[in-house]
Scaffold this active site. Structure first.
Site, PDB file in Angstrom:
ATOM      1  N   LYS A 132      -2.213   4.375   5.280  1.00 46.52           N
ATOM      2  CA  LYS A 132      -2.856   4.425   3.876  1.00 46.52           C
ATOM      3  C   LYS A 132      -2.704   5.691   3.360  1.00 46.52           C
ATOM      4  O   LYS A 132      -2.477   6.679   4.023  1.00 46.52           O
ATOM      5  CB  LYS A 132      -4.311   4.186   4.136  1.00 46.52           C
ATOM      6  CG  LYS A 132      -5.117   3.380   2.777  1.00 46.52           C
ATOM      7  CD  LYS A 132      -4.687   2.073   2.772  1.00 46.52           C
ATOM      8  CE  LYS A 132      -5.132   1.449   1.294  1.00 46.52           C
ATOM      9  NZ  LYS A 132      -5.123   0.126   1.221  1.00 46.52           N
ATOM     10  N   ASP A 172      -3.129  -0.385  -4.138  1.00 46.12           N
ATOM     11  CA  ASP A 172      -4.469  -0.640  -3.619  1.00 46.12           C
ATOM     12  C   ASP A 172      -5.050  -0.252  -4.971  1.00 46.12           C
ATOM     13  O   ASP A 172      -4.910  -0.415  -6.280  1.00 46.12           O
ATOM     14  CB  ASP A 172      -4.945   0.493  -2.720  1.00 46.12           C
ATOM     15  CG  ASP A 172      -6.094   0.094  -2.084  1.00 46.12           C
ATOM     16  OD1 ASP A 172      -6.528  -0.961  -1.444  1.00 46.12           O
ATOM     17  OD2 ASP A 172      -7.301   0.818  -2.378  1.00 46.12           O
TER      18      ASP A 172
HETATM   19  P1  NDP Z   1      -7.961  -2.738  -8.509  1.00 51.26           P
HETATM   20  O1  NDP Z   1      -7.670  -1.296  -9.039  1.00 51.26           O
HETATM   21  O2  NDP Z   1      -7.036  -3.693  -8.978  1.00 51.26           O
HETATM   22  O3  NDP Z   1      -9.571  -3.250  -8.825  1.00 51.26           O
HETATM   23  C1  NDP Z   1     -10.675  -2.738  -8.380  1.00 51.26           C
HETATM   24  C2  NDP Z   1     -11.730  -3.179  -9.084  1.00 51.26           C
HETATM   25  O4  NDP Z   1     -13.042  -2.779  -8.152  1.00 51.26           O
HETATM   26  C3  NDP Z   1     -11.952  -3.099 -10.612  1.00 51.26           C
HETATM   27  O5  NDP Z   1     -12.567  -4.286 -11.165  1.00 51.26           O
HETATM   28  C4  NDP Z   1     -12.881  -1.651 -10.593  1.00 51.26           C
HETATM   29  O6  NDP Z   1     -13.600  -1.452 -11.770  1.00 51.26           O
HETATM   30  C5  NDP Z   1     -13.756  -2.166  -9.299  1.00 51.26           C
HETATM   31  N1  NDP Z   1     -14.185  -0.688  -8.648  1.00 51.26           N
HETATM   32  C6  NDP Z   1     -13.261  -0.028  -8.238  1.00 51.26           C
HETATM   33  N2  NDP Z   1     -14.123   1.292  -7.541  1.00 51.26           N
HETATM   34  C7  NDP Z   1     -15.483   0.855  -8.047  1.00 51.26           C
HETATM   35  C8  NDP Z   1     -16.560   1.472  -7.613  1.00 51.26           C
HETATM   36  N3  NDP Z   1     -16.791   2.664  -7.073  1.00 51.26           N
HETATM   37  N4  NDP Z   1     -17.612   0.900  -8.124  1.00 51.26           N
HETATM   38  C9  NDP Z   1     -17.794  -0.501  -8.580  1.00 51.26           C
HETATM   39  N5  NDP Z   1     -16.519  -1.029  -8.832  1.00 51.26           N
HETATM   40  C10 NDP Z   1     -15.352  -0.265  -8.579  1.00 51.26           C
HETATM   41  O7  NDP Z   1      -7.995  -2.774  -7.024  1.00 51.26           O
HETATM   42  P2  NDP Z   1      -7.611  -3.951  -6.128  1.00 51.26           P
HETATM   43  O8  NDP Z   1      -8.343  -5.094  -6.467  1.00 51.26           O
HETATM   44  O9  NDP Z   1      -6.212  -3.887  -5.436  1.00 51.26           O
HETATM   45  O10 NDP Z   1      -8.651  -3.590  -4.773  1.00 51.26           O
HETATM   46  C11 NDP Z   1     -10.043  -3.962  -4.458  1.00 51.26           C
HETATM   47  C12 NDP Z   1     -10.479  -3.930  -2.985  1.00 51.26           C
HETATM   48  O11 NDP Z   1      -9.527  -4.676  -2.329  1.00 51.26           O
HETATM   49  C13 NDP Z   1     -10.215  -2.391  -2.535  1.00 51.26           C
HETATM   50  O12 NDP Z   1     -11.192  -2.455  -1.543  1.00 51.26           O
HETATM   51  C14 NDP Z   1      -8.820  -2.601  -1.656  1.00 51.26           C
HETATM   52  O13 NDP Z   1      -8.665  -1.711  -0.564  1.00 51.26           O
HETATM   53  C15 NDP Z   1      -9.009  -4.011  -1.261  1.00 51.26           C
HETATM   54  N6  NDP Z   1      -7.572  -4.648  -0.940  1.00 51.26           N
HETATM   55  C16 NDP Z   1      -6.599  -4.623  -1.953  1.00 51.26           C
HETATM   56  C17 NDP Z   1      -5.482  -5.103  -1.597  1.00 51.26           C
HETATM   57  C18 NDP Z   1      -4.165  -5.547  -2.668  1.00 51.26           C
HETATM   58  O14 NDP Z   1      -3.166  -6.179  -2.244  1.00 51.26           O
HETATM   59  N7  NDP Z   1      -4.296  -4.951  -3.748  1.00 51.26           N
HETATM   60  C19 NDP Z   1      -5.145  -5.708  -0.082  1.00 51.26           C
HETATM   61  C20 NDP Z   1      -6.273  -5.847   0.725  1.00 51.26           C
HETATM   62  C21 NDP Z   1      -7.560  -5.097   0.332  1.00 51.26           C
HETATM   63  P3  NDP Z   1     -13.089  -0.327 -12.588  1.00 51.26           P
HETATM   64  O15 NDP Z   1     -12.027  -1.014 -13.137  1.00 51.26           O
HETATM   65  O16 NDP Z   1     -14.169  -0.166 -13.700  1.00 51.26           O
HETATM   66  O17 NDP Z   1     -12.844   0.813 -11.803  1.00 51.26           O
END
Ligand code: NDP
Length: 452
Positions: A132, A172
């Site tokens: 990562k 991510d």
């Molecule tokens: P994105 O950046 O596309 O979206 C993240 C979302 O979560 C946004 O809506 C964001 O809101 C919100 N968010 C992020 N940080 C915070 C916080 N500290 N408090 C509240 N809301 C928060 O990321 P992903 O959708 O890719 O990833 C989401 C999760 O899934 C993570 O845990 C990631 O590790 C996991 N994941 C992702 C994969 C992938 O293929 N993308 C694969 C497997 C797991 P805002 O825009 O306001 O920051």
């Protein structure tokens, strides 16, 4: 001393030593603790793993790379960020795992994610090790040019450590299609070769169909498998989803397609509650808002006249299914108790470690279905693995083909969890199942290699 006391003593001793060696890394401690609690009895029963100190070795990354990223913003001011790549374990394949760009990124966060990734990648049945990386850079509010300059500056350092047989980054939090384009574009220039070293690429330059959707879709397929074991389905169920990024959006889309009513979505400013459900044109509007315009979730409530709750998470909204898809530790004990009290029957983690240890205990004691992220969100990295295969073979599979493979992988992951997590009840211990199943493959490879 009873057997469970003995196991607890071993867990406590192991964790005390880990904390001493890795001070000030709470997220890493938490992720290791969760795994150790379910793995320790298994390790104690299997002398070969204990004697070879596999657990100690698996909690120590192969290597950690830290570097400076200097770039110029639109005002011609110099900005300095920190970049990392944690190459955690490549016993069963090249390092594979995403890059996260967020101001909360620390070494502790990346070590927790890298550690989880090792087990997750092992579960997918594909030959991928775990890693990562990322940066404390915040893409929010930056212009496209600033993001491009940052990505290019990061890659000037990162490129020497990665490669299609060595380490293959992906997206991510904060790293989506735009960032992957800039990162891969720079990698290509520096290497003067076109190889599938980054996944999540655009379709015109080696990307795979369904990669963008894979994590969200995969989580829904996993939930479907869990419910099917109880003779239930998704159709007609009410679902609460957190987040509105890559994972959340496609979980929402697939849930709606399967007949569930998704009543919430969120971002870091709060959540929206739409009792009618986010589907069809409303979903398309939300996707456009988040993927194209990079707007805020509040705008959905303004557009469709529903409630926006500032600064809160959606777990107080009654639902039968919960899909935390935003970030780590977004479900605490109180949230878990609210979910159980309001009739939630299944929690499926789209995000990594969204439920803290207390919340997991609440779900397990209540006998509801709980799917940990390392199993439920493995669809993303699985399709990344399929993207690598397509790149290596220089072919592209159809949407149907990739989706079929994704569904097949999610079913196999589910069944592997049951192999080791069945407990005679109708709520198998998926945490234990995922940890043991993920562990065995990596541990056996490490045993075969001798003292490395
Ligand atoms: P994105 O950046 O596309 O979206 C993240 C979302 O979560 C946004 O809506 C964001 O809101 C919100 N968010 C992020 N940080 C915070 C916080 N500290 N408090 C509240 N809301 C928060 O990321 P992903 O959708 O890719 O990833 C989401 C999760 O899934 C993570 O845990 C990631 O590790 C996991 N994941 C992702 C994969 C992938 O293929 N993308 C694969 C497997 C797991 P805002 O825009 O306001 O920051």
């Amino acid at each position: 001393m009873s057997n469970s006391d003995l196991v607890q003593k071993e867990v406590d001793t192991f964790m005390a030593s880990l904390k001493e060696r890795n001070p000030g890394e709470p997220e890493f401690h938490q992720a290791v603790h969760e795994v150790t609690e379910s793995l320790m009895p298994f390790v104690l029963e299997h002398e070969k793993y204990r004697k070879a100190r596999i657990l100690e070795r698996m909690t120590e990354p192969d290597r950690i790379l830290t570097f400076r990223v200097t770039w110029e913003d639109d005002n011609k001011e110099i900005q300095v960020n920190r970049g990392w790549r944690v190459q955690f374990n490549n016993a069963i394949g090249p390092y594979k795992g995403g890059l996260r760009f967020h101001p909360t990124v620390t070494l502790s966060v990346l070590k927790f994610l890298g550690f989880e990734q090792v087990f997750k990648n092992s579960l997918t049945t594909l030959p991928m090790g775990g890693g990562k990386g990322g940066s404390n850079f915040d893409p929010k509010g930056k212009s496209d040019s600033e993001v491009m300059r940052f990505c290019q500056a990061l890659m000037v350092e990162l490129y020497r450590y990665i490669g299609s047989d060595r380490d293959i980054p992906a997206g991510d939090i904060g790293v989506g299609a735009r960032e992957i384009g800039y990162l891969f574009g720079q990698y290509r220039r520096l290497e003067n070769r076109f190889t599938g070293t980054i996944t999540g690429k655009g379709l015109s330059f080696g990307g795979s169909l369904i990669r963008a959707e894979a994590t969200g879709f995969g989580a829904v397929y996993f939930a479907e498998n869990m419910l099917a074991k109880r003779g239930e389905g998704l159709d007609g169920k009410t679902a609460a989803v957190s987040g509105s990024g890559n994972v959340a959006l496609y979980a929402i889309q697939k849930l709606a397609e399967k007949g569930a009513r998704v009543v919430t979505a969120s971002d870091s400013s709060g959540f929206i509650h739409d009792p009618e459900g986010i589907r069809d044109e409303k979903f398309e509007w939300l996707r456009e808002l988040k993927e194209q315009r990079r707007g805020r979730i509040r705008e959905y409530a303004e557009k469709f006249g529903c409630e926006f709750v500032e600064g809160q998470r959606p777990w107080g909204v009654p639902c039968e299914l919960a899909f935390p898809c935003a970030t780590q530790n977004e479900v605490n004990r109180q949230n878990a108790e609210d979910l159980v009290k309001n009739g939630c029957i299944a929690v499926t983690e789209g995000a990594n470690m969204p439920s803290d240890l207390d919340a997991i205990r609440v779900f397990q004691e209540a006998g509801i279905l709980f799917a940990p992220g390392k199993a439920a969100n493995a669809g993303g990295v699985a399709v990344s693995g399929l993207e690598q295969s397509q790149n290596a073979m220089r072919i592209s599979w159809t949407r149907e083909e990739v989706d079929r493979r994704l569904q097949d992988i999610m079913r196999k992951i589910h069944d592997r969890c049951i192999d080791f997590g069945a407990n005679g009840s109708d709520a198998p211990n998926y945490v234990k199942g995922a940890n043991i199943a993920g562990f065995i493959k990596v541990a056996d490879a490490m045993l075969a290699y001798g003292a490395v």
